[in-house]
Design a protein around this motif. Structure first.
Motif, short mmCIF file in Angstrom:
data_model
loop_
_atom_site.label_atom_id
_atom_site.label_comp_id
_atom_site.label_asym_id
_atom_site.label_seq_id
_atom_site.Cartn_x
_atom_site.Cartn_y
_atom_site.Cartn_z
N PHE A 107 0.83 -1.21 0.00
CA PHE A 107 0.00 0.00 0.00
C PHE A 107 0.86 1.26 0.00
N ASP A 108 1.99 1.21 0.71
CA ASP A 108 2.90 2.35 0.72
C ASP A 108 3.40 2.65 -0.70
N GLY A 109 3.76 1.60 -1.44
CA GLY A 109 4.23 1.79 -2.80
C GLY A 109 3.18 2.42 -3.68
N ALA A 110 1.93 2.02 -3.52
CA ALA A 110 0.85 2.60 -4.31
C ALA A 110 0.57 4.05 -3.91
N LEU A 111 0.44 4.29 -2.62
CA LEU A 111 0.10 5.63 -2.14
C LEU A 111 1.15 6.66 -2.53
N ARG A 112 2.41 6.29 -2.45
CA ARG A 112 3.47 7.25 -2.77
C ARG A 112 3.42 7.71 -4.22
N ARG A 113 2.85 6.91 -5.10
CA ARG A 113 2.74 7.32 -6.50
C ARG A 113 1.77 8.50 -6.65
N ALA A 114 0.88 8.68 -5.67
CA ALA A 114 -0.07 9.79 -5.69
C ALA A 114 0.33 10.89 -4.72
N ALA A 162 -0.44 7.33 6.23
CA ALA A 162 -1.25 8.14 7.14
C ALA A 162 -2.48 8.71 6.47
N ASP A 163 -2.51 8.70 5.13
CA ASP A 163 -3.67 9.24 4.40
C ASP A 163 -4.77 8.21 4.22
N ALA A 164 -4.56 6.98 4.72
CA ALA A 164 -5.58 5.94 4.62
C ALA A 164 -5.91 5.42 6.01
N ASP A 165 -6.96 4.62 6.10
CA ASP A 165 -7.38 4.00 7.35
C ASP A 165 -6.85 2.57 7.36
N LEU A 166 -5.81 2.31 8.15
CA LEU A 166 -5.21 0.99 8.20
C LEU A 166 -5.99 0.11 9.17
N VAL A 167 -6.60 -0.94 8.65
CA VAL A 167 -7.49 -1.79 9.44
C VAL A 167 -6.77 -3.08 9.80
N ASP A 168 -6.50 -3.28 11.09
CA ASP A 168 -5.88 -4.52 11.54
C ASP A 168 -6.85 -5.69 11.40
N LEU A 169 -6.35 -6.79 10.85
CA LEU A 169 -7.15 -8.00 10.70
C LEU A 169 -6.41 -9.17 11.33
N ASP A 170 -7.16 -10.10 11.85
CA ASP A 170 -6.58 -11.35 12.34
C ASP A 170 -6.35 -12.26 11.14
N LEU A 173 3.20 0.09 -12.95
CA LEU A 173 3.74 1.41 -12.63
C LEU A 173 5.19 1.50 -13.10
N PRO A 174 5.57 2.60 -13.75
CA PRO A 174 6.91 2.67 -14.34
C PRO A 174 8.04 2.72 -13.32
N ASP A 175 7.78 3.20 -12.13
CA ASP A 175 8.82 3.33 -11.11
C ASP A 175 8.97 2.00 -10.38
N ARG A 176 10.10 1.34 -10.57
CA ARG A 176 10.32 0.03 -9.96
C ARG A 176 10.26 0.10 -8.44
N SER A 177 10.60 1.23 -7.85
CA SER A 177 10.58 1.32 -6.39
C SER A 177 9.19 1.13 -5.82
N ALA A 178 8.14 1.34 -6.64
CA ALA A 178 6.78 1.11 -6.17
C ALA A 178 6.52 -0.36 -5.89
N ARG A 179 7.35 -1.23 -6.44
CA ARG A 179 7.14 -2.67 -6.29
C ARG A 179 8.12 -3.30 -5.32
N VAL A 180 8.94 -2.51 -4.66
CA VAL A 180 9.82 -3.07 -3.64
C VAL A 180 8.96 -3.68 -2.54
N ASN A 181 9.23 -4.95 -2.24
CA ASN A 181 8.46 -5.64 -1.21
C ASN A 181 9.25 -6.86 -0.76
N ASN A 182 8.59 -7.78 -0.10
CA ASN A 182 9.28 -8.93 0.48
C ASN A 182 10.06 -9.73 -0.57
N GLY A 183 9.52 -9.85 -1.77
CA GLY A 183 10.17 -10.65 -2.80
C GLY A 183 10.88 -9.86 -3.87
N THR A 184 10.88 -8.55 -3.75
CA THR A 184 11.49 -7.70 -4.77
C THR A 184 12.27 -6.57 -4.10
#
Length: 336
Positions: free
Chosen positions: A135-142, A147-155, A203-214
């Motif tokens: 979600f961080d990678g997506a939000l930063r593109r905009a 902090a601009d979203a409502d993060l909902v904890d789930l079990d 998304l053209p910016d590869r940094s948007a896809r940095v995550n556990n496997g990338t």
């Protein structure tokens, strides 16, 4: 006095596209070490016993791991004597899904929405880390942040299986968007009627896809590297050779990925359209992207002690492995 040859070299990999998985399927790892009388075994074997936890902790002296960077960084931060000897980058269909007609068409539409952030009762919660980072990678593109979203904890343990708890919450209207990645997620999201809202892979910016496997690290215990560097180099050479072999055999790779991921042909085809390059390197770009991931994970409390990614990396074994690849017998096989 030199250390005696280990009886067994252990390896482990995540259920995703890896050269380790290709090499294991073809039995090349066992073949490469048989002349020395060294057994090569996987932590995924049924009788690996208590050693399975080392997939995350990485404190087994003869272990080589190709897997997600969240556990690898966590283990290093917690004192595991590992070295980073390679990084791969494979697109894995990272997407944000939503209910049909939800009006989520781009990163900016996530502002103010309820985003699913699972919490699982495991030693290092890489599932939670993946959701936050996705979600961080997506939000930063905009120009937005978490902090601009409502993060909902789930079990995340409330339902068995990958992505089940998050997608059930989406179906039931308790959240508005779910981050998913990989082949199993394709099939599970379809079963819940979720639709792709944001394709992070597009998304053209590869940094948007940095995550556990990338990017995905290959790590080795420092003791094995110090005492038997030739074994590490040979293991890496097999992985490089397996990546060469896989590049020309998409049908075989798809078959192997189905077995590795536990997904059907549709999930594999949709998730791994670009899984043809499984080669590892330690390029400045990949190291920089991993350093950014380390900072993100530490800032969000996934590990405490900083990991200096540049100091962690040792390029020598991979460089030596590249020189060894032409001597591997399976590379003499005719191309398809």
């Amino acid at each position: 006095m030199s250390a005696p040859r280990p009886e067994t070299v252990w390896y482990t990999r995540c259920p995703v596209p890896t050269a380790t998985g290709i090499a294991a399927d073809q039995n090349w790892l066992a073949d490469a070490f048989a002349p020395d009388g060294v057994a090569v075994r996987s932590l995924q074997e049924e009788d690996a016993g208590d050693r399975r936890a080392e997939h995350f902790r990485h404190r087994l002296a003869t272990l080589i791991r190709e897997g997600g960077n969240v556990p690898a960084l966590w283990a290093r931060s917690n004192g595991a004597p590992t070295r980073l000897v390679g990084l791969t980058w494979i697109e894995e269909r990272q997407v944000v899904v939503a209910r049909p007609g939800a009006g989520v068409h781009g990163p900016g539409d996530l502002k103010g929405l309820r985003l699913a952030i699972p919490r699982r009762s495991i030693e290092i919660d890489f599932w939670r880390a993946m959701a936050l980072r996705g979600f961080d990678g997506a939000l930063r593109r905009a120009g937005l942040t978490l902090a601009d979203a409502d993060l909902v904890d789930l079990d995340g343990d409330v339902l068995p299986g990958q992505w089940e708890a998050e997608l059930a919450a989406l179906r039931d209207g308790r959240v508005d968007a779910v981050y998913t990645k990989g082949a199993v997620a394709v099939e599970t999201a379809a079963r819940y009627g979720a639709e792709v809202a944001i394709d992070l892979d597009a998304l053209p910016d590869r940094s948007a896809r940095v995550n556990n496997g990338t990017p995905r690290p290959i790590t080795v215990d420092q003791r094995l590297l110090d005492d038997h560097p030739d074994l590490v180099v040979r293991f890496l050479a097999v992985l490089l050779g397996a990546a060469d072999w896989a590049r020309d055999r998409p049908a075989e790779v798809a078959r192997i990925l189905g077995a590795e991921t536990g997904s059907g042909p549709a999930g594999v085809a949709a998730a791994y359209r670009n899984a043809s390059d499984l080669h590892a390197d330690l390029s400045d770009e990949r190291l920089t992207l991993l350093a950014g991931q380390e900072e993100f994970l530490r800032r969000h409390g996934f590990h405490d002690a900083p990991v200096d990614v540049s100091a962690w990396a040792d390029p020598a074994p991979l460089a030596a492995a590249r020189r060894l690849v032409p001597d591997l017998p399976f590379l003499s096989l005719e191309k398809p």
